[in-house]
Design a protein around this motif. Structure first.
Motif, short mmCIF file in Angstrom:
data_model
loop_
_atom_site.label_atom_id
_atom_site.label_comp_id
_atom_site.label_asym_id
_atom_site.label_seq_id
_atom_site.Cartn_x
_atom_site.Cartn_y
_atom_site.Cartn_z
N LYS A 178 0.81 -1.22 0.00
CA LYS A 178 0.00 0.00 0.00
C LYS A 178 0.84 1.27 0.00
O LYS A 178 0.55 2.22 -0.74
N GLU A 215 -4.50 0.09 -8.72
CA GLU A 215 -5.57 0.92 -8.17
C GLU A 215 -6.42 0.16 -7.18
O GLU A 215 -6.95 0.74 -6.22
N ARG A 225 -5.39 0.57 -3.42
CA ARG A 225 -5.53 1.83 -2.70
C ARG A 225 -6.57 1.71 -1.58
O ARG A 225 -7.57 1.01 -1.72
#
Length: 228
Positions: A195, A225, A228
């Motif tokens: 992350k 993505e 996230r």
């Protein structure tokens, strides 16, 4: 006149047991010898490529000139005193494989902690479930490599080619991801420990991030993505 080959008396090398290696021809390539105790076995000049030696006791064997390339060993494998298994071409903890050609190798579930894989050719290799903690993979070719579920905590990937590499479910906690040469088509879906480093990978050119991986049905940007 050359005698005809009697297939009924022929045993494939991968089915050979240690006791089958007699005389000048000693070929057990690809055999599974896991957990065996080999007492005073003469394996000089034997072909032992890809033999699985995990948990095998070879401490009383003679291994002079044996070909151990891609043979597998682990922390419980016992080699003869003075035998340098780490530099023999065999694969296992602490193996010195820098620059070795391991393209397409089946290394699933191997413990490679402490191994030297700098500049190693691992294109298309299957490293699923491998233990790669703290391993230096600097400059390695990992194009199309499969690292599903691999534990890569603290591994260093600087200078690597990761085109179409499959990292799905891998643990990349504290992995060194700066300076990677290319991630075109690499899939990082469901990875853990990544992350705080997603931005490093997302800084790569759009031509890499938007590259479609036909095997995982995902492009690199989308796989990042989702983290996230």
């Amino acid at each position: 006149m050359t005698a005809s080959l009697q297939l009924t008396d022929w045993t494939p090398s991968e089915l050979k047991r240690p006791e089958d290696l007699q005389g000048a021809s000693k070929d057990a390539r690809g055999a599974d010898w896991r957990g065996l105790r080999l007492d005073n076995q003469d394996l000089r000049d034997a072909l032992l490529c890809r033999v699985d030696l995990r948990g095998t006791d070879l401490s009383s064997c003679r291994l002079d000139g044996a070909d151990l390339r891609l043979a597998r060993y682990d922390d419980s494998t016992k080699f003869p005193e003075g035998f340098d298994a780490r530099s023999s071409g065999a694969v296992g903890p602490g193996a010195r494989l820098n620059g070795a050609f391991l393209n397409g190798a089946d290394l699933r579930g191997m413990d490679l902690r402490g191994a030297n894989l700098m500049g190693t050719y691992l294109s298309g290799a299957d490293l699923s479930g491998c233990l790669l903690d703290e391993v230096r993979l600097v400059g390695a070719d990992l194009r199309h490599a499969v690292l599903q579920g691999a534990r890569c905590r603290g591994a260093r990937f600087s200078g690597c080619q990761l085109d179409f590499a499959d990292f799905r479910g891998a643990d990349l906690t504290e992995a060194g991801l700066e300076g990677i040469e290319s991630i075109a088509g690499a899939d990082f879906s469901l990875t853990t420990g990544l992350k705080d480093q997603v931005g490093v990978l997302q800084s790569h050119p759009y031509t890499e991030l938007d590259c479609w991986n036909p095997m995982t049905r995902q492009n690199t940007r989308a796989s990042l993505e989702d983290l996230r």
